[in-house]
Design an enzyme around this catalytic site. Structure first.
Site, PDB file in Angstrom:
ATOM      1  N   LEU A  75       0.829  -1.211   0.000  1.00  0.00           N
ATOM      2  CA  LEU A  75       0.000   0.000   0.000  1.00  0.00           C
ATOM      3  C   LEU A  75       0.859   1.255   0.000  1.00  0.00           C
ATOM      4  O   LEU A  75       0.482   2.283  -0.534  1.00  0.00           O
ATOM      5  CB  LEU A  75      -0.903   0.024   1.240  1.00  0.00           C
ATOM      6  CG  LEU A  75      -2.053  -0.969   1.265  1.00  0.00           C
ATOM      7  CD1 LEU A  75      -2.696  -1.022   2.651  1.00  0.00           C
ATOM      8  CD2 LEU A  75      -3.103  -0.586   0.219  1.00  0.00           C
ATOM      9  N   GLY A  76       1.999   1.179   0.651  1.00  0.00           N
ATOM     10  CA  GLY A  76       2.878   2.342   0.709  1.00  0.00           C
ATOM     11  C   GLY A  76       4.047   2.092   1.627  1.00  0.00           C
ATOM     12  O   GLY A  76       4.111   1.077   2.320  1.00  0.00           O
ATOM     13  N   LYS A  77       4.977   3.048   1.583  1.00  0.00           N
ATOM     14  CA  LYS A  77       6.174   2.951   2.424  1.00  0.00           C
ATOM     15  C   LYS A  77       6.282   4.209   3.256  1.00  0.00           C
ATOM     16  O   LYS A  77       6.053   5.314   2.758  1.00  0.00           O
ATOM     17  CB  LYS A  77       7.423   2.873   1.543  1.00  0.00           C
ATOM     18  CG  LYS A  77       7.739   1.505   1.045  1.00  0.00           C
ATOM     19  CD  LYS A  77       9.062   1.532   0.298  1.00  0.00           C
ATOM     20  CE  LYS A  77       9.269   0.191  -0.403  1.00  0.00           C
ATOM     21  NZ  LYS A  77      10.389   0.193  -1.295  1.00  0.00           N
ATOM     22  N   GLY A  78       6.646   4.052   4.521  1.00  0.00           N
ATOM     23  CA  GLY A  78       6.901   5.201   5.370  1.00  0.00           C
ATOM     24  C   GLY A  78       8.341   5.151   5.842  1.00  0.00           C
ATOM     25  O   GLY A  78       9.114   4.295   5.402  1.00  0.00           O
ATOM     26  N   SER A  79       8.690   6.040   6.749  1.00  0.00           N
ATOM     27  CA  SER A  79      10.083   6.072   7.205  1.00  0.00           C
ATOM     28  C   SER A  79      10.422   4.875   8.085  1.00  0.00           C
ATOM     29  O   SER A  79      11.587   4.609   8.334  1.00  0.00           O
ATOM     30  CB  SER A  79      10.372   7.379   7.942  1.00  0.00           C
ATOM     31  OG  SER A  79       9.367   7.631   8.871  1.00  0.00           O
ATOM     32  N   HIS A  80       9.394   4.157   8.556  1.00  0.00           N
ATOM     33  CA  HIS A  80       9.676   3.034   9.465  1.00  0.00           C
ATOM     34  C   HIS A  80       9.416   1.671   8.859  1.00  0.00           C
ATOM     35  O   HIS A  80       9.578   0.665   9.535  1.00  0.00           O
ATOM     36  CB  HIS A  80       8.852   3.176  10.737  1.00  0.00           C
ATOM     37  CG  HIS A  80       9.123   4.465  11.418  1.00  0.00           C
ATOM     38  ND1 HIS A  80      10.336   4.751  11.965  1.00  0.00           N
ATOM     39  CD2 HIS A  80       8.348   5.551  11.581  1.00  0.00           C
ATOM     40  CE1 HIS A  80      10.310   5.981  12.462  1.00  0.00           C
ATOM     41  NE2 HIS A  80       9.117   6.483  12.232  1.00  0.00           N
ATOM     42  N   VAL A 136       3.732  -0.891   4.377  1.00  0.00           N
ATOM     43  CA  VAL A 136       2.361  -1.236   4.756  1.00  0.00           C
ATOM     44  C   VAL A 136       1.753  -2.046   3.610  1.00  0.00           C
ATOM     45  O   VAL A 136       1.813  -1.627   2.446  1.00  0.00           O
ATOM     46  CB  VAL A 136       1.523   0.029   5.032  1.00  0.00           C
ATOM     47  CG1 VAL A 136       0.123  -0.344   5.497  1.00  0.00           C
ATOM     48  CG2 VAL A 136       2.198   0.930   6.066  1.00  0.00           C
ATOM     49  N   LYS A 158       1.291  -3.524   8.919  1.00  0.00           N
ATOM     50  CA  LYS A 158       2.463  -2.641   8.950  1.00  0.00           C
ATOM     51  C   LYS A 158       3.684  -3.447   9.370  1.00  0.00           C
ATOM     52  O   LYS A 158       3.656  -4.104  10.417  1.00  0.00           O
ATOM     53  CB  LYS A 158       2.244  -1.521   9.958  1.00  0.00           C
ATOM     54  CG  LYS A 158       1.084  -0.603   9.604  1.00  0.00           C
ATOM     55  CD  LYS A 158       0.859   0.364  10.746  1.00  0.00           C
ATOM     56  CE  LYS A 158       0.596   1.744  10.239  1.00  0.00           C
ATOM     57  NZ  LYS A 158       0.700   2.759  11.282  1.00  0.00           N
ATOM     58  N   ASP A 173       2.350  13.630  15.969  1.00  0.00           N
ATOM     59  CA  ASP A 173       2.697  13.527  14.548  1.00  0.00           C
ATOM     60  C   ASP A 173       1.464  13.729  13.673  1.00  0.00           C
ATOM     61  O   ASP A 173       1.217  12.972  12.729  1.00  0.00           O
ATOM     62  CB  ASP A 173       3.374  12.186  14.266  1.00  0.00           C
ATOM     63  CG  ASP A 173       4.276  12.251  13.042  1.00  0.00           C
ATOM     64  OD1 ASP A 173       4.613  13.378  12.599  1.00  0.00           O
ATOM     65  OD2 ASP A 173       4.647  11.189  12.524  1.00  0.00           O
TER      66      ASP A 173
HETATM   67  N1  LIG Z   1      -4.604   1.501   7.390  1.00  0.00           N
HETATM   68  C1  LIG Z   1      -4.206   1.754   6.138  1.00  0.00           C
HETATM   69  N2  LIG Z   1      -5.026   1.498   5.094  1.00  0.00           N
HETATM   70  C2  LIG Z   1      -4.637   1.771   3.819  1.00  0.00           C
HETATM   71  N3  LIG Z   1      -3.432   2.296   3.488  1.00  0.00           N
HETATM   72  C3  LIG Z   1      -2.563   2.566   4.478  1.00  0.00           C
HETATM   73  C4  LIG Z   1      -2.902   2.316   5.854  1.00  0.00           C
HETATM   74  N4  LIG Z   1      -1.845   2.695   6.620  1.00  0.00           N
HETATM   75  C5  LIG Z   1      -0.908   3.167   5.783  1.00  0.00           C
HETATM   76  N5  LIG Z   1      -1.319   3.086   4.481  1.00  0.00           N
HETATM   77  C6  LIG Z   1      -0.555   3.469   3.283  1.00  0.00           C
HETATM   78  O1  LIG Z   1       0.814   3.181   3.506  1.00  0.00           O
HETATM   79  C7  LIG Z   1       1.595   4.363   3.376  1.00  0.00           C
HETATM   80  C8  LIG Z   1       2.742   4.319   4.380  1.00  0.00           C
HETATM   81  O2  LIG Z   1       2.218   4.486   5.677  1.00  0.00           O
HETATM   82  P1  LIG Z   1       3.140   4.783   6.928  1.00  0.00           P
HETATM   83  O3  LIG Z   1       2.257   5.057   8.084  1.00  0.00           O
HETATM   84  O4  LIG Z   1       4.147   3.713   7.071  1.00  0.00           O
HETATM   85  O5  LIG Z   1       3.979   6.040   6.469  1.00  0.00           O
HETATM   86  P2  LIG Z   1       3.639   7.602   6.355  1.00  0.00           P
HETATM   87  O6  LIG Z   1       2.826   8.062   7.522  1.00  0.00           O
HETATM   88  O7  LIG Z   1       3.079   7.878   4.977  1.00  0.00           O
HETATM   89  O8  LIG Z   1       5.105   8.200   6.426  1.00  0.00           O
HETATM   90  P3  LIG Z   1       6.044   8.298   7.720  1.00  0.00           P
HETATM   91  O9  LIG Z   1       5.967   7.027   8.463  1.00  0.00           O
HETATM   92  O10 LIG Z   1       7.354   8.503   7.107  1.00  0.00           O
HETATM   93  O11 LIG Z   1       5.536   9.455   8.475  1.00  0.00           O
HETATM   94  C9  LIG Z   1       0.635   5.522   3.581  1.00  0.00           C
HETATM   95  O12 LIG Z   1       1.076   6.675   2.940  1.00  0.00           O
HETATM   96  C10 LIG Z   1      -0.654   4.953   2.983  1.00  0.00           C
HETATM   97  O13 LIG Z   1      -0.658   5.163   1.581  1.00  0.00           O
END
Ligand SMILES: Nc1ncnc2c1ncn2[C@@H]1O[C@H](COP(=O)(O)OP(=O)(O)OP(=O)(O)O)[C@@H](O)[C@H]1O
Length: 374
Positions: A58-63, A66, A81, A192
């Site tokens: 679904l996506g990547k964050g700094s940690h 997902v 996650k 945050d």
């Molecule tokens: N519960 C969810 N349902 C659908 N998509 C999600 C969900 N949680 C996260 N995502 C997707 O995964 C991506 C990464 O989420 P994540 O919380 O790891 O990082 P972020 O908040 O975008 O960035 P960072 O962690 O760097 O602040 C999100 O941008 C979103 O597109």
């Protein structure tokens, strides 16, 4: 987006075998009723996400990453996650593995479990369960799947940006989520608040997610007083420079930036503009009553000028430098409810919402929610 420092909570224990047996962990919702968290096996989540495949990403964050997963014979869509082990290392390196209170510093994932296992609301991306640590010492967190992505995507990455009714709905739902956190006992400070941590469900409700940095406790607690400041640049309260400065008003500041982002369609920091900081650009305009210049040019100002003015002034109050003068999140909710009444909802949105919300079952939210859907 980068975090500035380490979070400091003792985590719930997740060191368990990775078998597929489901265990239940009793927790309490906002209403105080006991509820169950599921304890997933690693293999169960691996198969639900097609082996953590790229297709399910679904996506990547700094940690970490997902993934979308489907559980319970295809009936339950979830988001899984997965914290990267390197992310865990980086987190630890900030404070040498301690939060200054003698406790081992937890990872954002463990902190999220700790916070969300005690709270539940239709305004949060709720925790469904978690898995044991895998062989790479990663904890997998299972949360509700949000079908319409992040508020960041809605505002910045869609060909058709949301109109005013929907933007005010998102702003109100997010404000309600933060107000619920601040009103819980003891209070929770999210630390945050930003558009990529607000997710949008299939009924177009905005939900607050990513509690990896959240702190639970009263501001005089030793643990809060010894946790270094953290947050995301562009949203971070400039007055929160040391642990003693932390208060719920830091979240109010970040919410003010989010509200400016909702109003203007601009990123919190955008180097294509001068000044790049959203707040530095918007505040002088609001102070000079030049409201029309801050509204998202893709949708133009709200039809009722009173509405635009109220939103802009409310955002400016939230980002005020005097912490005491910033409104509480409860006051923000109250204000936005008044504003919302003056904004016509497109007829098709209205009908669709009624049909969808009728489907929100008492099973899903009936026993342990902080508030009803609206
Ligand atoms: N519960 C969810 N349902 C659908 N998509 C999600 C969900 N949680 C996260 N995502 C997707 O995964 C991506 C990464 O989420 P994540 O919380 O790891 O990082 P972020 O908040 O975008 O960035 P960072 O962690 O760097 O602040 C999100 O941008 C979103 O597109």
């Amino acid at each position: 987006m980068g975090y500035l420092s380490c979070r400091g909570h003792s985590a719930v224990s997740t060191s368990d075998s990775g078998n597929t047996q489901k265990k239940k962990k009793k927790t309490r919702g906002c209403g105080g009723e006991a509820r169950s968290l599921r304890h997933f096996g690693y293999e169960e989540l691996e198969s639900a996400t097609l082996g953590f495949s790229h297709k399910a990403l679904l996506g990547k964050g700094s940690h970490g990453c997902v993934y979308k997963g489907v559980l319970d014979n295809g009936k339950l869509p979830v988001a899984v996650k997965v914290s990267t082990p390197s992310g865990i290392q980086e987190e630890y390196s900030g404070t040498g593995g301690s939060n200054g209170n003698g406790n081992t510093c937890s990872t954002p994932g463990e902190n999220e479990i700790e916070i969300l296992s005690r709270l539940r609301s239709p305004r949060f991306v709720n925790l469904l369960g978690f898995s044991a640590l895998d062989e790479e010492k990663r904890v997998l967190i299972v949360v509700e799947y949000m079908a319409n992505g992040t508020l960041f995507d809605q505002l910045h990455a869609r060909p058709r940006p949301p109109g005013w009714a929907r933007r005010i709905r998102f702003a109100l739902h997010t404000a309600k989520a933060i107000a619920a956190l601040h009103a819980s006992e003891p209070p929770v400070i999210h630390r945050d608040i930003k558009s990529s941590n607000v997710l949008v469900d299939e009924r177009w409700n905005a939900r607050l997610g990513d509690f990896g940095l959240a702190l639970r406790g009263n501001v005089e607690d030793v643990r809060l007083k010894s946790t270094p400041p953290a947050g995301t640049l562009g949203y971070l309260d400039p007055g929160y420079v040391s642990p003693e400065n932390l208060s719920t008003k830091s979240d109010v500041f970040s919410y003010g930036i989010l509200l400016l982002e909702i109003i203007s369609g601009r990123n919190a920091i955008d180097v294509n503009y001068s000044p790049p900081s959203l707040v530095d650009w918007a505040l002088p305009l609001i102070k000079r009553d030049e409201f029309d210049l801050i509204f998202d040019p893709r949708i133009g100002p709200p039809k009722d000028p009173w509405v635009g003015r109220q939103l802009a002034v409310l955002a400016a109050r939230c980002v005020g430098s005097g912490v005491e003068e910033r409104p509480s999140m409860g006051a923000v909710v109250h204000h936005l409810k008044v504003v919302r009444k003056r904004v016509p909802v497109p007829i098709w949105d209205e009908m669709a919402n009624r049909v969808r919300n009728r489907k929100v079952s008492s099973v899903q939210y009936g026993v342990d929610c902080c508030e009803r859907n609206d």
